[in-house]
Write a protein that holds these residues in place. Structure first.
Motif, PDB file in Angstrom:
ATOM      1  N   ARG A 174      43.921  40.473  32.289  1.00 10.91           N
ATOM      2  CA  ARG A 174      43.169  39.569  33.152  1.00 10.91           C
ATOM      3  C   ARG A 174      41.730  39.614  32.662  1.00 10.91           C
ATOM      4  O   ARG A 174      41.065  40.655  32.785  1.00 10.91           O
ATOM      5  CB  ARG A 174      43.276  40.077  34.607  1.00 10.91           C
ATOM      6  CG  ARG A 174      42.236  39.528  35.547  1.00 10.91           C
ATOM      7  CD  ARG A 174      42.465  38.049  35.782  1.00 10.91           C
ATOM      8  NE  ARG A 174      41.837  37.624  37.019  1.00 10.91           N
ATOM      9  CZ  ARG A 174      40.697  36.942  37.074  1.00 10.91           C
ATOM     10  NH1 ARG A 174      40.059  36.590  35.973  1.00 10.91           N
ATOM     11  NH2 ARG A 174      40.215  36.599  38.241  1.00 10.91           N
ATOM     12  N   ALA A 175      41.268  38.499  32.048  1.00  5.36           N
ATOM     13  CA  ALA A 175      39.868  38.429  31.621  1.00  5.36           C
ATOM     14  C   ALA A 175      39.031  38.174  32.870  1.00  5.36           C
ATOM     15  O   ALA A 175      38.768  37.046  33.243  1.00  5.36           O
ATOM     16  CB  ALA A 175      39.689  37.319  30.589  1.00  5.36           C
ATOM     17  N   GLY A 176      38.670  39.236  33.551  1.00  5.15           N
ATOM     18  CA  GLY A 176      37.963  39.142  34.822  1.00  5.15           C
ATOM     19  C   GLY A 176      38.316  40.359  35.661  1.00  5.15           C
ATOM     20  O   GLY A 176      38.862  41.344  35.136  1.00  5.15           O
ATOM     21  N   VAL A 177      38.051  40.261  36.963  1.00  7.08           N
ATOM     22  CA  VAL A 177      38.196  41.434  37.827  1.00  7.08           C
ATOM     23  C   VAL A 177      39.440  41.351  38.711  1.00  7.08           C
ATOM     24  O   VAL A 177      40.333  42.194  38.647  1.00  7.08           O
ATOM     25  CB  VAL A 177      36.948  41.594  38.733  1.00  7.08           C
ATOM     26  CG1 VAL A 177      37.124  42.793  39.657  1.00  7.08           C
ATOM     27  CG2 VAL A 177      35.700  41.731  37.879  1.00  7.08           C
ATOM     28  N   GLY A 178      39.488  40.312  39.579  1.00  6.84           N
ATOM     29  CA  GLY A 178      40.509  40.244  40.631  1.00  6.84           C
ATOM     30  C   GLY A 178      41.915  40.196  40.044  1.00  6.84           C
ATOM     31  O   GLY A 178      42.210  39.380  39.171  1.00  6.84           O
TER      32      GLY A 178
ATOM     33  N   ARG B  10      36.929  36.619  47.498  1.00  2.00           N
ATOM     34  CA  ARG B  10      38.192  35.888  47.391  1.00  2.00           C
ATOM     35  C   ARG B  10      38.443  35.100  48.659  1.00  2.00           C
ATOM     36  O   ARG B  10      38.170  35.575  49.769  1.00  2.00           O
ATOM     37  CB  ARG B  10      39.367  36.854  47.218  1.00  2.00           C
ATOM     38  CG  ARG B  10      39.656  37.251  45.789  1.00  2.00           C
ATOM     39  CD  ARG B  10      40.050  36.045  44.911  1.00  2.00           C
ATOM     40  NE  ARG B  10      40.289  36.449  43.538  1.00  2.00           N
ATOM     41  CZ  ARG B  10      39.344  36.561  42.598  1.00  2.00           C
ATOM     42  NH1 ARG B  10      38.092  36.273  42.877  1.00  2.00           N
ATOM     43  NH2 ARG B  10      39.653  36.923  41.366  1.00  2.00           N
TER      44      ARG B  10
ATOM     45  N   ASN C 111      31.767  40.778  34.567  1.00  2.00           N
ATOM     46  CA  ASN C 111      31.086  39.666  35.242  1.00  2.00           C
ATOM     47  C   ASN C 111      30.318  40.034  36.510  1.00  2.00           C
ATOM     48  O   ASN C 111      29.850  39.153  37.228  1.00  2.00           O
ATOM     49  CB  ASN C 111      32.077  38.506  35.482  1.00  2.00           C
ATOM     50  CG  ASN C 111      33.302  38.939  36.256  1.00  2.00           C
ATOM     51  OD1 ASN C 111      33.235  39.885  37.030  1.00  2.00           O
ATOM     52  ND2 ASN C 111      34.412  38.249  36.046  1.00  2.00           N
TER      53      ASN C 111
ATOM     54  N   HIS D  11      34.377  28.176  42.540  1.00  2.00           N
ATOM     55  CA  HIS D  11      34.693  29.486  41.933  1.00  2.00           C
ATOM     56  C   HIS D  11      33.906  29.690  40.630  1.00  2.00           C
ATOM     57  O   HIS D  11      34.488  29.825  39.542  1.00  2.00           O
ATOM     58  CB  HIS D  11      36.198  29.613  41.694  1.00  2.00           C
ATOM     59  CG  HIS D  11      36.666  31.040  41.594  1.00  2.00           C
ATOM     60  ND1 HIS D  11      37.877  31.463  42.057  1.00  2.00           N
ATOM     61  CD2 HIS D  11      36.070  32.153  41.096  1.00  2.00           C
ATOM     62  CE1 HIS D  11      38.018  32.768  41.832  1.00  2.00           C
ATOM     63  NE2 HIS D  11      36.912  33.210  41.246  1.00  2.00           N
TER      64      HIS D  11
ATOM     65  N   ALA E 217      31.911  33.894  37.889  1.00  2.00           N
ATOM     66  CA  ALA E 217      31.945  34.449  36.536  1.00  2.00           C
ATOM     67  C   ALA E 217      31.668  33.395  35.468  1.00  2.00           C
ATOM     68  O   ALA E 217      31.787  33.677  34.280  1.00  2.00           O
ATOM     69  CB  ALA E 217      33.306  35.076  36.279  1.00  2.00           C
TER      70      ALA E 217
ATOM     71  N   ARG F 246      43.032  34.166  33.163  1.00  2.00           N
ATOM     72  CA  ARG F 246      41.898  34.335  34.084  1.00  2.00           C
ATOM     73  C   ARG F 246      42.499  34.162  35.487  1.00  2.00           C
ATOM     74  O   ARG F 246      43.560  34.714  35.761  1.00  2.00           O
ATOM     75  CB  ARG F 246      40.798  33.319  33.773  1.00  2.00           C
ATOM     76  CG  ARG F 246      40.041  33.680  32.508  1.00  2.00           C
ATOM     77  CD  ARG F 246      38.977  32.674  32.171  1.00  2.00           C
ATOM     78  NE  ARG F 246      38.030  32.455  33.256  1.00  2.00           N
ATOM     79  CZ  ARG F 246      37.152  31.458  33.266  1.00  2.00           C
ATOM     80  NH1 ARG F 246      37.092  30.592  32.256  1.00  2.00           N
ATOM     81  NH2 ARG F 246      36.307  31.312  34.267  1.00  2.00           N
ATOM     82  N   SER F 247      41.823  33.369  36.346  1.00  2.00           N
ATOM     83  CA  SER F 247      42.385  33.267  37.705  1.00  2.00           C
ATOM     84  C   SER F 247      43.312  32.071  37.860  1.00  2.00           C
ATOM     85  O   SER F 247      43.953  31.916  38.895  1.00  2.00           O
ATOM     86  CB  SER F 247      41.255  33.200  38.738  1.00  2.00           C
ATOM     87  OG  SER F 247      40.405  32.118  38.437  1.00  2.00           O
TER      88      SER F 247
HETATM   89  O1  LIG Z   1      38.139  34.485  35.840  1.00  2.00           O
HETATM   90  C1  LIG Z   1      37.885  33.618  36.646  1.00  2.00           C
HETATM   91  O2  LIG Z   1      38.349  32.518  36.508  1.00  2.00           O
HETATM   92  C2  LIG Z   1      37.017  33.904  37.834  1.00  2.00           C
HETATM   93  C3  LIG Z   1      36.498  35.298  37.901  1.00  2.00           C
HETATM   94  C4  LIG Z   1      37.063  36.090  39.007  1.00  2.00           C
HETATM   95  O3  LIG Z   1      37.283  35.611  40.085  1.00  2.00           O
HETATM   96  C5  LIG Z   1      37.338  37.516  38.776  1.00  2.00           C
HETATM   97  O4  LIG Z   1      36.984  38.012  37.692  1.00  2.00           O
HETATM   98  O5  LIG Z   1      37.906  38.156  39.662  1.00  2.00           O
END
Ligand SMILES: O=C(O)CCC(=O)C(=O)O
Ligand SMILES: NC(=O)C1=CN([C@@H]2O[C@H](COP(=O)(O)OP(=O)(O)OC[C@H]3O[C@@H](n4cnc5c(N)ncnc54)[C@H](O)[C@@H]3O)[C@@H](O)[C@H]2O)C=CC1
Length: 311
Positions: free
Chosen positions: A71-75, A229, A98, A276, A279, A50-51
């Motif tokens: 990356r389970a998420g976006v950024g 961010r 998310n 943070h 999500a 994740r992050s």
């Molecule tokens: O995955 C995370 O810990 C936070 C989510 C996040 O910031 C993202 O998905 O970009």
């Protein structure tokens, strides 16, 4: 055929990990424990983060068998995508998982900032009843400025339009906007918005996008919300704006350094800060976890497929 080895170095939902365990050798490592991460990586076929895990060149170079980083998420700002590409490692994320959760948190932070909710709640918790000290303002009829009109920005626009806000958008790359959303330059958006909310990635081009000059353009009655961010906003300049009356309030889910330690922003009365959490809902985590696992298995499929027969 060897069972693929997958390192999971940030928290993922248990059922997503169980699905992975059915077909892979899953090894959990704390991504913030650099030594443990580097020690585990040479065996890994895949890494899921994740992050909390910084997937930089050193990490990628240790992972000599690695085929995919998910990356389970976006950024993807915590993943060195250029080095991954150079090493032939595929990088995947879960772009849709998310957006709704982040948009809902954003609405909460907008309301919390303009209605001074966290300060009022702290005061009541301390046994006070200071109604006159916590007057806020309505959102209805006010201008919402959205910087970055992708998945999250669009969800935020829909929700805050329902509060009867007028929605302005700055996104040089967005092709379609939709009804009742007006495109404008960044400076014009900053000058007229009562609430500015950020929904763009952190990249070398967007780091420091909201600095002293941009904050000075904003109305002194305006609020800034950042669930995108840390680092997109210059935190020193933000602190100055908030302490000199140049900006009414800020609500922050993200920080240049996380955790933000003793950031002076945290001590300000006109800052709402959360750790943070964009999500951090059961729904978003489940979607992100399962989608990350699905994408890793798709990338690893050739490893576990039966060898082609030759005729
Ligand atoms: O995955 C995370 O810990 C936070 C989510 C996040 O910031 C993202 O998905 O970009
Ligand atoms: N707080 C949290 O837990 C979460 C934070 N995020 C952050 O939110 C960001 C946005 O997420 P999504 O909407 O899903 O991404 P997205 O990729 O769908 O949308 C980002 C938008 O920003 C625009 N953009 C890029 N550079 C810009 C600039 N200089 N000025 C204005 N717009 C610009 C792009 O054209 C795009 O439309 C992510 O990059 C991530 O950093 C995402 C998920 C969870």
């Amino acid at each position: 055929m060897p069972t693929p080895i997958v390192i999971v170095s940030d928290a993922l939902p248990g059922d997503a990990v169980a699905a992975l365990e059915a077909v892979c050798d899953v090894r959990r490592v704390d991504g913030r424990d650099r030594e443990a991460l580097l020690a585990a990586l040479p065996a890994a076929d895949a890494l899921i983060v994740r992050s909390g895990t910084r997937v930089d060149a050193e990490v990628l170079e240790h992972a000599t068998r690695l085929r995919v980083v998910a990356r389970a998420g976006v950024g993807l700002d915590n993943v060195d995508t250029a080095t991954a590409r150079a090493l032939g490692v595929t990088v995947v994320n879960t772009p849709d998982a998310n957006s709704v959760s982040v948009a809902e948190l954003t609405v909460g932070l907008v309301v919390a900032s303009v209605r001074r909710l966290t300060r009022a709640a702290r005061s009541v918790g301390a046994g006070e009843w200071r109604r006159a000290d916590f007057a806020g303002s309505e959102l209805s009829g006010r201008v919402l400025g959205i910087v970055g009109f992708g998945r999250v920005g669009r969800q935020v626009a829909r929700r805050l339009a329902a509060f009867d806000m007028r929605v302005l958008v700055h996104d040089p790359y967005a092709d379609t906007l939709g009804d009742d959303v007006h495109a404008t330059g960044l400076d014009d958006l900053l000058a007229v918005s009562d609430v500015v909310t950020l929904h763009l990635p952190r990249t070398p081009a967007t780091a420091g996008l909201i600095g002293a000059r941009e904050l000075a353009i904003m109305k002194p009655t305006a609020h800034l919300v950042n669930t995108a961010r840390g680092g997109i906003v210059d935190e020193d300049a933000l602190h100055r704006a908030l302490t000199t009356g140049a900006l009414a309030g800020a609500a922050l889910d993200v920080f240049a350094t996380e955790p933000p330690g003793a950031s002076p922003l945290l001590a300000l009365e006109n800052v709402v800060a959360v750790p943070h959490l964009g999500a951090s809902t059961a729904e978003a985590q489940s979607r992100a976890g399962h989608e990350a696992v699905r994408r890793v298995l798709a990338e690893l499929a050739p490893l576990s497929a039966p060898a082609p027969t030759t005729v």
